[in-house]
Motif scaffolding. Sequence first.
Motif, PDB file in Angstrom:
ATOM      1  N   SER A 164     -59.177   4.161  57.922  1.00 57.09           N
ATOM      2  CA  SER A 164     -58.154   3.622  57.360  1.00 57.09           C
ATOM      3  C   SER A 164     -57.084   4.099  57.942  1.00 57.09           C
ATOM      4  O   SER A 164     -56.852   5.493  58.371  1.00 57.09           O
ATOM      5  CB  SER A 164     -58.185   3.717  55.992  1.00 57.09           C
ATOM      6  OG  SER A 164     -58.217   5.275  55.238  1.00 57.09           O
ATOM      7  N   ASP A 165     -55.913   3.680  58.347  1.00 59.85           N
ATOM      8  CA  ASP A 165     -54.551   3.859  58.159  1.00 59.85           C
ATOM      9  C   ASP A 165     -54.410   6.049  58.101  1.00 59.85           C
ATOM     10  O   ASP A 165     -53.540   6.506  59.070  1.00 59.85           O
ATOM     11  CB  ASP A 165     -53.518   3.381  58.514  1.00 59.85           C
ATOM     12  CG  ASP A 165     -53.252   2.073  58.891  1.00 59.85           C
ATOM     13  OD1 ASP A 165     -53.818   2.297  60.069  1.00 59.85           O
ATOM     14  OD2 ASP A 165     -52.567   1.431  59.099  1.00 59.85           O
ATOM     15  N   ASP A 166     -54.093   6.023  56.972  1.00 56.94           N
ATOM     16  CA  ASP A 166     -54.111   7.139  56.551  1.00 56.94           C
ATOM     17  C   ASP A 166     -55.342   8.054  56.962  1.00 56.94           C
ATOM     18  O   ASP A 166     -54.866   9.658  56.997  1.00 56.94           O
ATOM     19  CB  ASP A 166     -54.118   7.106  54.484  1.00 56.94           C
ATOM     20  CG  ASP A 166     -53.275   5.985  54.199  1.00 56.94           C
ATOM     21  OD1 ASP A 166     -52.106   6.137  55.084  1.00 56.94           O
ATOM     22  OD2 ASP A 166     -53.214   6.354  53.023  1.00 56.94           O
ATOM     23  N   ASP A 167     -56.757   8.009  56.963  1.00 56.60           N
ATOM     24  CA  ASP A 167     -57.403   8.765  57.877  1.00 56.60           C
ATOM     25  C   ASP A 167     -57.414   9.071  59.257  1.00 56.60           C
ATOM     26  O   ASP A 167     -57.801  10.211  59.236  1.00 56.60           O
ATOM     27  CB  ASP A 167     -59.259   8.019  57.074  1.00 56.60           C
ATOM     28  CG  ASP A 167     -59.474   8.704  55.760  1.00 56.60           C
ATOM     29  OD1 ASP A 167     -58.535   8.951  55.297  1.00 56.60           O
ATOM     30  OD2 ASP A 167     -59.739   7.623  55.659  1.00 56.60           O
ATOM     31  N   GLN A 168     -56.759   8.051  59.633  1.00 57.70           N
ATOM     32  CA  GLN A 168     -56.555   8.656  61.401  1.00 57.70           C
ATOM     33  C   GLN A 168     -55.511   9.370  61.077  1.00 57.70           C
ATOM     34  O   GLN A 168     -55.309  10.225  62.003  1.00 57.70           O
ATOM     35  CB  GLN A 168     -56.045   6.875  61.906  1.00 57.70           C
ATOM     36  CG  GLN A 168     -57.619   6.463  62.228  1.00 57.70           C
ATOM     37  CD  GLN A 168     -56.673   4.528  62.912  1.00 57.70           C
ATOM     38  OE1 GLN A 168     -55.687   4.409  63.048  1.00 57.70           O
ATOM     39  NE2 GLN A 168     -57.571   4.116  63.222  1.00 57.70           N
ATOM     40  N   PHE A 169     -54.329   9.489  60.350  1.00 60.37           N
ATOM     41  CA  PHE A 169     -53.408   9.902  61.030  1.00 60.37           C
ATOM     42  C   PHE A 169     -53.881  11.294  60.314  1.00 60.37           C
ATOM     43  O   PHE A 169     -53.031  12.898  60.600  1.00 60.37           O
ATOM     44  CB  PHE A 169     -51.925  10.116  59.465  1.00 60.37           C
ATOM     45  CG  PHE A 169     -50.978  10.804  59.697  1.00 60.37           C
ATOM     46  CD1 PHE A 169     -49.649  11.036  60.405  1.00 60.37           C
ATOM     47  CD2 PHE A 169     -50.721  11.422  58.638  1.00 60.37           C
ATOM     48  CE1 PHE A 169     -48.504  11.094  60.542  1.00 60.37           C
ATOM     49  CE2 PHE A 169     -50.042  12.723  58.537  1.00 60.37           C
ATOM     50  CZ  PHE A 169     -48.595  12.479  59.211  1.00 60.37           C
ATOM     51  N   VAL A 170     -54.583  11.764  59.438  1.00 63.35           N
ATOM     52  CA  VAL A 170     -55.351  13.008  58.579  1.00 63.35           C
ATOM     53  C   VAL A 170     -55.424  13.983  59.723  1.00 63.35           C
ATOM     54  O   VAL A 170     -55.661  15.250  60.645  1.00 63.35           O
ATOM     55  CB  VAL A 170     -56.120  13.215  57.497  1.00 63.35           C
ATOM     56  CG1 VAL A 170     -56.268  14.842  57.260  1.00 63.35           C
ATOM     57  CG2 VAL A 170     -54.924  12.848  56.304  1.00 63.35           C
ATOM     58  N   LEU A 171     -56.966  12.825  60.521  1.00 63.81           N
ATOM     59  CA  LEU A 171     -57.371  13.292  62.061  1.00 63.81           C
ATOM     60  C   LEU A 171     -56.315  13.118  62.675  1.00 63.81           C
ATOM     61  O   LEU A 171     -56.576  14.749  63.718  1.00 63.81           O
ATOM     62  CB  LEU A 171     -58.534  12.539  62.379  1.00 63.81           C
ATOM     63  CG  LEU A 171     -59.035  12.880  63.676  1.00 63.81           C
ATOM     64  CD1 LEU A 171     -60.280  13.287  63.370  1.00 63.81           C
ATOM     65  CD2 LEU A 171     -59.631  11.599  64.330  1.00 63.81           C
ATOM     66  N   ASP A 172     -55.608  12.777  62.945  1.00 62.46           N
ATOM     67  CA  ASP A 172     -54.748  13.150  64.904  1.00 62.46           C
ATOM     68  C   ASP A 172     -54.002  14.029  64.489  1.00 62.46           C
ATOM     69  O   ASP A 172     -53.453  14.736  65.516  1.00 62.46           O
ATOM     70  CB  ASP A 172     -53.891  11.754  64.591  1.00 62.46           C
ATOM     71  CG  ASP A 172     -54.271  10.276  65.211  1.00 62.46           C
ATOM     72  OD1 ASP A 172     -55.598  10.552  65.798  1.00 62.46           O
ATOM     73  OD2 ASP A 172     -54.237   9.429  65.542  1.00 62.46           O
ATOM     74  N   ASN A 173     -53.424  14.615  63.700  1.00 63.10           N
ATOM     75  CA  ASN A 173     -52.896  16.268  63.270  1.00 63.10           C
ATOM     76  C   ASN A 173     -53.455  17.418  62.823  1.00 63.10           C
ATOM     77  O   ASN A 173     -52.709  18.345  62.950  1.00 63.10           O
ATOM     78  CB  ASN A 173     -52.225  15.485  61.475  1.00 63.10           C
ATOM     79  CG  ASN A 173     -50.830  14.617  61.767  1.00 63.10           C
ATOM     80  OD1 ASN A 173     -50.075  15.197  62.473  1.00 63.10           O
ATOM     81  ND2 ASN A 173     -50.586  14.331  61.591  1.00 63.10           N
ATOM     82  N   LEU A 174     -54.915  17.426  63.029  1.00 64.20           N
ATOM     83  CA  LEU A 174     -55.754  18.266  63.029  1.00 64.20           C
ATOM     84  C   LEU A 174     -56.334  18.292  64.576  1.00 64.20           C
ATOM     85  O   LEU A 174     -57.030  19.140  64.223  1.00 64.20           O
ATOM     86  CB  LEU A 174     -57.576  17.939  62.283  1.00 64.20           C
ATOM     87  CG  LEU A 174     -56.644  18.012  60.789  1.00 64.20           C
ATOM     88  CD1 LEU A 174     -58.092  17.296  60.097  1.00 64.20           C
ATOM     89  CD2 LEU A 174     -56.718  19.199  59.962  1.00 64.20           C
ATOM     90  N   ILE A 175     -55.715  17.425  65.578  1.00 63.82           N
ATOM     91  CA  ILE A 175     -56.564  17.558  66.738  1.00 63.82           C
ATOM     92  C   ILE A 175     -56.207  18.264  67.964  1.00 63.82           C
ATOM     93  O   ILE A 175     -54.754  18.153  67.572  1.00 63.82           O
ATOM     94  CB  ILE A 175     -57.928  16.506  67.311  1.00 63.82           C
ATOM     95  CG1 ILE A 175     -56.624  15.009  67.023  1.00 63.82           C
ATOM     96  CG2 ILE A 175     -58.783  15.896  65.756  1.00 63.82           C
ATOM     97  CD1 ILE A 175     -57.633  13.975  67.528  1.00 63.82           C
TER      98      ILE A 175
END
Length: 357
Positions: A264-275
Amino acid sequence: MQNCYIRNCVLLIMSLFIILVLTSCANKPSSKPGDSVEENHNLIVSHFQPGNHPIQTKILDGLADDLNEQTDGSITMEFYPSNTLGDAGSQYDMAVTREADIALSVHGYSPGRFPLVTIMELPFLAESAEHASEILMTLYEEFPEMQEEHADTYPLFLFSAEPAQIISKDFRIETPEDIKGLRVRSPSPMANNIIETLGATPVSMPMGDVYESLERGVIDAAVVPFESLYNYSFHEVTNYITMGDFSATPFFSVMSKKTYENFSDDDQFVLDNLIGKELAKEAGSIYDVDGKKGLETAIESGAEVIELEGDALIQWKKALEPVVNEWIEERTAEGYPAQEIYDRAMELKEELSDREE
């Protein structure tokens, strides 16, 4: 008259049916076949390191915990270390084909596939694994050509092991002349080039064979990182260490593009902020920690460290200048802005060195 009335009723009913169908379709989210967004994900993570290696226990496990916590448990990871799902050279393709959702390995295990990433293997570029990782990620962010090398996956972070040095049991190597004619263990094609340019003979062998080969005199020296002195007990067969930061080994951690698109857009946002860069630097620092242990262990065991500085280092840089020039010429001939990339890498090296002072 009655027929006309019936016909109008039929037309009205058909019109209402069509309107209902169109309205229903309009309210459905648009999607491509097979691209539906999934709510929960159990990610298959494949890599070549043993399961107790800090890259998993500290970096990948940490990423898994953060993703799980910040997505309220919708993302979990299932680990397959030690080449369980495929050998080290097939890890990248496993992410491309989604045999694994995430894969981690060494770029050099896929020769010729990442020509620009090999810049990290050039001599005297990296001073530590953390620095090398920051240089690599910055180059990736700034040069579309390097991004294109990884375009069939979704890169999470690119990082590097610590720079390789030269160790020997019987030969004190201080000048380029000292290494001529010696048989030197090589970890990569670029290292082969470095060793041959110095007038020595490269001998390709896995890390696990180096200890016995040094002990028995099968090889005279080896190009290895400091961490191997600790993790492979090379300190027991090392009397001389020539410290010159001769090469570094770049790694990748990439995700299947299909997996990322199914977030989801929210999960992509979370991942992108961790990598990205910070995670790459953290991964690099793992190797620096063991490298420090390795150097300290070797010194405690009586090894002499020959640190190349000043005029001594200039001699080595001059001797290995053809390796750098050849890399630039070959990449330029392939259509890449090689000189610009190399100049930027050296600029980043200086910036990082100044930051440490």
